[in-house]
Design a protein around this motif. Structure first.
Motif, PDB file in Angstrom:
ATOM      1  N   LEU A   1       0.907  -1.535  -0.005  1.00 41.01           N
ATOM      2  CA  LEU A   1       0.186   0.613  -0.056  1.00 41.01           C
ATOM      3  C   LEU A   1       0.576   1.340  -0.390  1.00 41.01           C
ATOM      4  O   LEU A   1       0.238   2.414  -1.383  1.00 41.01           O
ATOM      5  CB  LEU A   1      -1.079   0.546   1.100  1.00 41.01           C
ATOM      6  CG  LEU A   1      -1.730  -0.684   1.343  1.00 41.01           C
ATOM      7  CD1 LEU A   1      -2.820  -1.133   2.377  1.00 41.01           C
ATOM      8  CD2 LEU A   1      -3.174  -0.988   0.068  1.00 41.01           C
ATOM      9  N   ARG A   2       1.945   1.287   0.274  1.00 37.91           N
ATOM     10  CA  ARG A   2       2.801   1.990   0.889  1.00 37.91           C
ATOM     11  C   ARG A   2       3.544   2.975  -1.245  1.00 37.91           C
ATOM     12  O   ARG A   2       3.607   3.802  -0.989  1.00 37.91           O
ATOM     13  CB  ARG A   2       4.305   2.050   0.737  1.00 37.91           C
ATOM     14  CG  ARG A   2       4.598   3.126   1.875  1.00 37.91           C
ATOM     15  CD  ARG A   2       6.299   3.176   2.360  1.00 37.91           C
ATOM     16  NE  ARG A   2       5.731   1.997   3.930  1.00 37.91           N
ATOM     17  CZ  ARG A   2       6.246   1.053   4.299  1.00 37.91           C
ATOM     18  NH1 ARG A   2       6.893   0.488   3.334  1.00 37.91           N
ATOM     19  NH2 ARG A   2       6.166   0.670   5.465  1.00 37.91           N
TER      20      ARG A   2
ATOM     21  N   LEU B   1      -8.298   2.270   3.938  1.00 37.98           N
ATOM     22  CA  LEU B   1      -7.747   2.131   3.193  1.00 37.98           C
ATOM     23  C   LEU B   1      -7.681   2.268   1.355  1.00 37.98           C
ATOM     24  O   LEU B   1      -7.610   4.056   0.959  1.00 37.98           O
ATOM     25  CB  LEU B   1      -6.219   2.538   3.291  1.00 37.98           C
ATOM     26  CG  LEU B   1      -5.737   2.470   5.010  1.00 37.98           C
ATOM     27  CD1 LEU B   1      -4.427   2.291   5.303  1.00 37.98           C
ATOM     28  CD2 LEU B   1      -5.242   4.288   4.714  1.00 37.98           C
ATOM     29  N   VAL B   2      -8.192   1.815   1.322  1.00 41.06           N
ATOM     30  CA  VAL B   2      -8.334   1.006  -0.196  1.00 41.06           C
ATOM     31  C   VAL B   2      -9.739   0.830  -0.910  1.00 41.06           C
ATOM     32  O   VAL B   2     -10.584   1.133  -1.632  1.00 41.06           O
ATOM     33  CB  VAL B   2      -8.060  -0.673  -0.264  1.00 41.06           C
ATOM     34  CG1 VAL B   2      -6.219  -1.164  -0.142  1.00 41.06           C
ATOM     35  CG2 VAL B   2      -9.133  -1.318   0.495  1.00 41.06           C
TER      36      VAL B   2
ATOM     37  N   ASP C   1      -9.061  -1.599  -7.257  1.00 39.96           N
ATOM     38  CA  ASP C   1      -8.302  -3.491  -7.927  1.00 39.96           C
ATOM     39  C   ASP C   1      -7.546  -3.034  -6.804  1.00 39.96           C
ATOM     40  O   ASP C   1      -7.177  -4.712  -6.569  1.00 39.96           O
ATOM     41  CB  ASP C   1      -7.131  -2.339  -8.948  1.00 39.96           C
ATOM     42  CG  ASP C   1      -7.810  -2.405 -10.013  1.00 39.96           C
ATOM     43  OD1 ASP C   1      -9.072  -2.885 -10.129  1.00 39.96           O
ATOM     44  OD2 ASP C   1      -8.275  -1.274 -10.955  1.00 39.96           O
ATOM     45  N   LEU C   2      -7.457  -2.273  -5.984  1.00 43.84           N
ATOM     46  CA  LEU C   2      -6.427  -2.570  -4.207  1.00 43.84           C
ATOM     47  C   LEU C   2      -6.886  -3.926  -3.462  1.00 43.84           C
ATOM     48  O   LEU C   2      -6.707  -4.059  -2.763  1.00 43.84           O
ATOM     49  CB  LEU C   2      -5.926  -1.588  -3.772  1.00 43.84           C
ATOM     50  CG  LEU C   2      -4.865  -0.844  -4.821  1.00 43.84           C
ATOM     51  CD1 LEU C   2      -4.386   0.412  -3.429  1.00 43.84           C
ATOM     52  CD2 LEU C   2      -3.279  -2.000  -4.140  1.00 43.84           C
ATOM     53  N   GLY C   3      -8.354  -3.010  -3.793  1.00 41.65           N
ATOM     54  CA  GLY C   3      -9.267  -4.185  -2.681  1.00 41.65           C
ATOM     55  C   GLY C   3      -9.712  -5.360  -3.250  1.00 41.65           C
ATOM     56  O   GLY C   3      -9.608  -6.141  -2.357  1.00 41.65           O
TER      57      GLY C   3
END
Length: 319
Positions: free
Chosen positions: A148-149, A170-171, A176-178
């Protein structure tokens, strides 16, 4: 004539060297690293074996138990002593190591290691698995933070319980990140649910037999919680703790000492003693001293069947 044997154990094969009481090599052979094969090679009327030495290692407990059950005088040798003795050899080979261990057993130049009972080994197995699961869960958390960074999302300081919800927040808005986070969070959750249910029996599995210590204070040095002394002539230096023995048990004792000093609110004579040590010598040394004393107390409680007393009993007044 008396005979002595040295075993250099590897995963597949074990080198065996048998010497007589004068140090002359009588036989050298390689057999499969299995108790039955070792017993067949060593249990021969031709040899009057007094000691059979093998270095402590991954297979040593299994092989030692098999040799002992067959009535052979097996001895498990402390690894550091074996390495120091075998360093004198020019060439390191399995054959030469077996010869060196045989000579060690012949001249009685070794330190025996306590081999844990089968019951203790069964207790130890779930603890080892628990530690592995915990390390994997922490590794997944660190990987999530690093992943995530890269997208400018900083996880920061968050508790274990709220970690999943914080990552989802955060996502949020980044499908896509989820989707990437879902299997990672699920794997982390499954690992934590598994290792949280494992019973903490480290003390019992490590000590194994309380009577093998001459007194309770001998437990501290066995767990590597006493300082190393270096004396030569007029020089006398006290170093850091030796860190010998069981690393898992030492880490758990250190963690318990930290919790007692910082989080446990119930007052006790033991906490008061540790706080006084912290005032005189600093917090770090107080934690180590408290960890060592916890080991001593647990051994004493196990030996005589007593329970921990939060307050010291007052001595009766003199008449």
């Amino acid at each position: 004539m008396k005979h002595y044997a040295g075993l250099d154990v590897s995963v597949k094969e074990t080198s065996i060297c048998i010497v007589n009481e004068t140090g002359v090599i009588c036989r050298e052979i390689k057999v499969a690293s299995h108790p039955e094969d070792l017993v067949q090679a060593l249990k021969n009327p031709e040899w009057r074996l007094v000691r059979i030495g093998l270095e402590a290692g991954p297979l040593s407990q299994w092989l030692f138990s098999g040799l002992a059950e067959a009535g052979l005088p097996a001895i498990c040798i402390e690894t550091r002593h074996a390495k120091a003795f075998l360093k004198a050899q020019m060439n390191k080979t399995d054959r030469n190591d077996a010869r060196g261990i045989a000579q060690m057993t012949r001249v009685n130049l070794f330190r025996p290691v306590h081999v844990k009972t089968l019951t203790s080994q069964h207790r130890r197995a779930p603890l080892t698995a628990r530690k592995l699961l915990q390390e994997k869960a922490i590794a997944i958390e660190n990987d999530i933070r690093g992943l995530l960074r890269n997208f400018g999302l900083k996880v920061g300081i968050v508790g274990t319980v709220g970690f999943d919800d914080h990552i989802r927040e955060l996502v949020d808005g980044m499908p896509d990140l989820g989707e990437i986070m879902k299997p990672l969070l699920a794997a982390r959750q499954k690992l934590r649910e598994t290792f949280m249910g494992a019973p903490p029996q480290a003390a019992i599995s490590t000590i194994d037999v309380p009577l093998r210590f001459r007194n309770s204070r001998a437990v501290g040095p066995a767990l590597g919680l006493t300082p190393v002394l270096n004396q030569s002539g007029e020089s006398y230096r006290v170093g850091r703790v030796s860190l010998c023995g069981d690393g898992m048990m030492r880490a758990l004792l250190y963690e318990a000492a930290q919790v007692m000093l910082s989080r446990v609110r119930k007052w006790s004579w033991l906490k008061a003693w540790a706080m006084n040590v912290a005032k005189r010598r600093g917090r770090q040394k107080a934690i180590v001293a408290l960890a060592r004393r916890l080991a001593v107390i647990m051994h004493r409680m196990w030996s005589d069947g007593t329970e921990f007393r939060w307050t010291r009993e007052r001595m009766p007044a003199a008449i």
